[in-house]
Design an enzyme around this catalytic site. Structure first.
Site, PDB file in Angstrom:
ATOM      1  N   GLU A 139      -9.573   4.773  -4.458  1.00 21.43           N
ATOM      2  CA  GLU A 139      -9.700   3.389  -4.912  1.00 21.43           C
ATOM      3  C   GLU A 139      -9.691   3.305  -6.436  1.00 21.43           C
ATOM      4  O   GLU A 139      -9.053   2.426  -7.025  1.00 21.43           O
ATOM      5  CB  GLU A 139     -10.977   2.755  -4.356  1.00 21.43           C
ATOM      6  CG  GLU A 139     -11.009   2.575  -2.850  1.00 21.43           C
ATOM      7  CD  GLU A 139     -10.088   1.454  -2.371  1.00 21.43           C
ATOM      8  OE1 GLU A 139      -9.502   0.757  -3.220  1.00 21.43           O
ATOM      9  OE2 GLU A 139      -9.969   1.274  -1.146  1.00 21.43           O
ATOM     10  N   ASP A 279      -1.484   4.302   5.290  1.00 18.17           N
ATOM     11  CA  ASP A 279      -0.394   3.431   4.851  1.00 18.17           C
ATOM     12  C   ASP A 279       0.253   3.858   3.530  1.00 18.17           C
ATOM     13  O   ASP A 279       1.469   4.046   3.432  1.00 18.17           O
ATOM     14  CB  ASP A 279      -0.868   1.980   4.760  1.00 18.17           C
ATOM     15  CG  ASP A 279      -2.174   1.814   3.990  1.00 18.17           C
ATOM     16  OD1 ASP A 279      -2.806   2.829   3.643  1.00 18.17           O
ATOM     17  OD2 ASP A 279      -2.570   0.665   3.742  1.00 18.17           O
ATOM     18  N   GLU A 372      -7.998  -9.061  10.261  1.00 20.74           N
ATOM     19  CA  GLU A 372      -7.982  -7.641   9.918  1.00 20.74           C
ATOM     20  C   GLU A 372      -7.443  -6.795  11.068  1.00 20.74           C
ATOM     21  O   GLU A 372      -6.676  -5.863  10.852  1.00 20.74           O
ATOM     22  CB  GLU A 372      -9.396  -7.176   9.540  1.00 20.74           C
ATOM     23  CG  GLU A 372      -9.462  -5.780   8.969  1.00 20.74           C
ATOM     24  CD  GLU A 372      -8.873  -5.678   7.561  1.00 20.74           C
ATOM     25  OE1 GLU A 372      -8.948  -4.586   6.993  1.00 20.74           O
ATOM     26  OE2 GLU A 372      -8.345  -6.677   7.036  1.00 20.74           O
ATOM     27  N   GLU A 393      -0.695  -7.827   1.524  1.00 23.33           N
ATOM     28  CA  GLU A 393       0.444  -7.102   2.092  1.00 23.33           C
ATOM     29  C   GLU A 393       1.507  -8.024   2.689  1.00 23.33           C
ATOM     30  O   GLU A 393       2.712  -7.754   2.573  1.00 23.33           O
ATOM     31  CB  GLU A 393      -0.047  -6.102   3.153  1.00 23.33           C
ATOM     32  CG  GLU A 393      -0.709  -4.866   2.595  1.00 23.33           C
ATOM     33  CD  GLU A 393      -2.128  -5.107   2.099  1.00 23.33           C
ATOM     34  OE1 GLU A 393      -2.671  -4.257   1.373  1.00 23.33           O
ATOM     35  OE2 GLU A 393      -2.698  -6.167   2.451  1.00 23.33           O
ATOM     36  N   THR A 476       0.763   0.872  -4.920  1.00 20.92           N
ATOM     37  CA  THR A 476       0.160   0.254  -3.742  1.00 20.92           C
ATOM     38  C   THR A 476      -0.850  -0.821  -4.116  1.00 20.92           C
ATOM     39  O   THR A 476      -1.270  -1.602  -3.276  1.00 20.92           O
ATOM     40  CB  THR A 476      -0.510   1.331  -2.856  1.00 20.92           C
ATOM     41  OG1 THR A 476      -0.769   0.788  -1.558  1.00 20.92           O
ATOM     42  CG2 THR A 476      -1.804   1.829  -3.488  1.00 20.92           C
TER      43      THR A 476
END
Length: 575
Positions: A139, A279, A372, A393, A476
């Protein structure tokens, strides 16, 4: 795999983010004028959303990490990201201006150089990473390190004319300091990094050895860029070592699990998909190839992508499966999966991208936002994960698909996204996450990625002037990194902005700057065979198929193959 583009030039442009000026047609008809007016109107709405979120953060939360919009207070959340049980939280940590860092590239894209310079000045004078805070490596890498590197590249690019010579690499100095604090995390027997590290003291005693596939395989863009900028190879080499170790752990089906142990190199969770925990691993394989030009990245991505299409795909959906057997485990949609159509655009798999994107849109329409988790086998919400934390996304894939197709339908989708966000999540103090998509009950949290990604991709959907001026890889976390010839390992000698050059040999062949491949395949007099840049293999090695989507693109003609009535892929129809 399928591709709607039928010539190699279109494919190559798509491979480099479909962001080149080659795709821009300046002619304006009456219909185009209508859409131009709508895009301008929606662009301003996207801008207003960003500044409503940004101004409230700066007023009520800065310099802390993130805004709590309902109570108009703040949270120092960098130490909480990925920390589901909120363990080992620091006592004296007062934040690292996370949302400000995440907003830097968005400010540039929206043309606010004044605020960008003010933010850079504050960060250069006040930000420090010498803090007793245990953070999640993944993160912190994608949000903080990526945000600083991207902003540094934008600030130091003379074409942007942001500082007029007054910028002295202050953001790069901060990025290098942060990158050095990451290094102890890689001191493991396997080279796979710990998921958690204390910015001041390194790896804590008795630290957990469990991490995710994304946590090991999604570091190469930011750390690779840091090595290119500083001249110190250590960051890139450690990220590469972790990635190669992870690649060696794939199953015989070329599938990966979700969680693993960094000390033993053994899998903990064998079920996997294209959602949470995995992902960005797929995303970074492809984007690292675009950014750095290494053929290894393309080889790995291609094998991984074919495996995903074979074992996870069910029509337009993607379920989860056991990495060892390929058998389906969980039939569920997760909001993080919505990035996949955008990734497919980059390889020209437009038909499949559009199909999956439309299914996500149906779910968005059903609930007003994306939950979610949605259980596909029961056609119902997951009983506990019914929230929507302002994720980007779906907007991201909408942007990519519009860039690839210029289909105005995606403008309508973007308008629907903006209307939903303003209707359900906008409050006086910013934008709040949704706790339950059935009741639209709100949660007191405005994530930094809302400014870094959600607002940015919506703005770019309606105004792509930023990406028309150059080629960028978006990380990302939505931070743009320019595709630079000096970073490329295998670019031809002549590099031009349209991403095409010519190979010096017996005759000139068009070459994709991304893949160093030509169209169609050729064999030189030297005997060297050069594969076609538009070639996509059939889904099965025996060329059997059930539908056209199981077939690829012919390497000699660059024509899309189709499925015959007998169930075999081939060039059955003229295109």
């Amino acid at each position: 795999m399928t591709m709607i583009r039928r010539n190699c030039l279109s494919w190559a442009v798509l491979c480099l983010l479909v962001l080149s000026a080659v795709l821009f047609d300046p002619s304006v008809s009456e219909t185009q004028s209508h859409w131009a007016a709508k895009k301008k109107r929606m662009r301003e709405k996207a801008r207003e959303m960003f500044y409503h979120a940004y101004d409230n953060y700066m007023t009520h939360a800065f310099p802390h990490d993130e805004l709590k919009p309902l109570t108009k207070t703040f949270t120092n959340s960098l130490s909480e990201l990925g920390n589901l049980n909120l363990e080992h939280l620091p006592q004296d940590y007062n934040g690292s201006a996370l949302t400000l860092i995440e907003s830097l590239s968005s400010l540039v894209i929206m043309g606010n150089s004044t605020e960008f310079k003010r933010a850079v000045l504050w960060l250069s004078e006040n930000l420090t990473f010498d803090v007793d805070a245990r953070i999640n490596l993944f993160e912190c890498n994608i949000r903080v390190l990526g945000g600083l590197i991207s902003a540094h590249l934008l600030a130091s690019d003379s074409a942007n004319n942001l500082f007029q010579g007054a910028y002295n690499n202050e953001l790069l100095v901060l990025a290098e300091d942060l990158g050095n604090r990451f290094l102890p995390a890689f001191n493991t027997p396997t080279g796979l990094p710990y998921a958690w590290i204390n910015l001041k003291y390194g790896v804590m005693e008795n630290e957990t050895t469990e991490t995710s596939t994304s946590g090991c395989g999604s570091l190469i863009l930011e750390m690779g860029a840091l090595s290119k900028l500083t001249g110190d190879p250590i960051y890139e080499s450690l990220a590469l070592r972790a990635l190669h170790k992870l690649w060696s752990m794939r199953s015989s089906l070329n599938l990966f699990g979700t969680t693993l142990d960094v000390e033993t190199g053994e899998w903990i969770e064998f079920s996997s998909g294209i959602g949470a925990g995995v992902d960005s691993f797929y995303e970074y394989l492809l984007k690292a190839h675009i950014l750095f030009g290494k053929e290894d990245f393309w080889r790995m991505f291609r094998l991984a992508y074919v495996a995903v299409q074979k074992y996870f795909r069910h029509g337009p959906w993607y379920h989860e499966a056991d990495m060892r057997t390929g058998r389906a485990t969980y039939w569920q949609l997760t909001s993080l999966q919505a990035f996949w159509p955008g990734l497919q655009v980059l390889i020209g798999d437009i038909t499949a991208a559009n199909s999956t994107h439309r299914e996500f849109y149906h779910v968005w329409e059903k609930f007003g936002v994306l939950p979610e988790r949605y259980l596909l086998d029961h056609q119902m919400l997951h009983p506990t994960e019914k929230y929507y934390p302002l994720r980007p996304e779906f907007a991201e894939s909408t942007f990519y698909l519009y860039q690839a197709t210029k289909d105005p339908w995606y403008i309508e989708v973007g308008e629907s996204i903006i209307n939903s966000l303003n209707t359900y999540t906008k409050v006086e103090g910013g934008f709040a996450s949704i706790k339950d998509v059935k009741t639209m009950e709100l949660e007191d949290h405005q994530h930094s990625f809302f400014l870094a990604e959600t607002c940015k991709y919506l703005y770019l959907l309606f105004d792509d002037s930023f990406v028309k001026e150059g080629n960028y890889v978006f990380t990302t976390e939505g931070h743009p990194l320019p595709v630079l010839s000096v970073w490329q390992e295998r670019l031809p000698e002549t590099y031009i902005p349209t991403n095409w050059t010519y190979m010096k040999s017996e005759k000139a062949y068009k070459i994709s700057a991304m893949s160093m491949q030509v169209c169609p395949a050729v064999t030189l007099s030297s005997g060297k065979h050069i594969e076609s840049g538009c070639h996509v293999p059939d889904g099965r090695s025996d060329h059997r198929c059930f539908a056209d989507e199981d077939c690829g693109v012919d390497s000699t003609t660059c024509r899309r193959r189709s499925c015959s009535m007998a169930g075999y892929c081939g060039l059955w129809f003229s295109i």
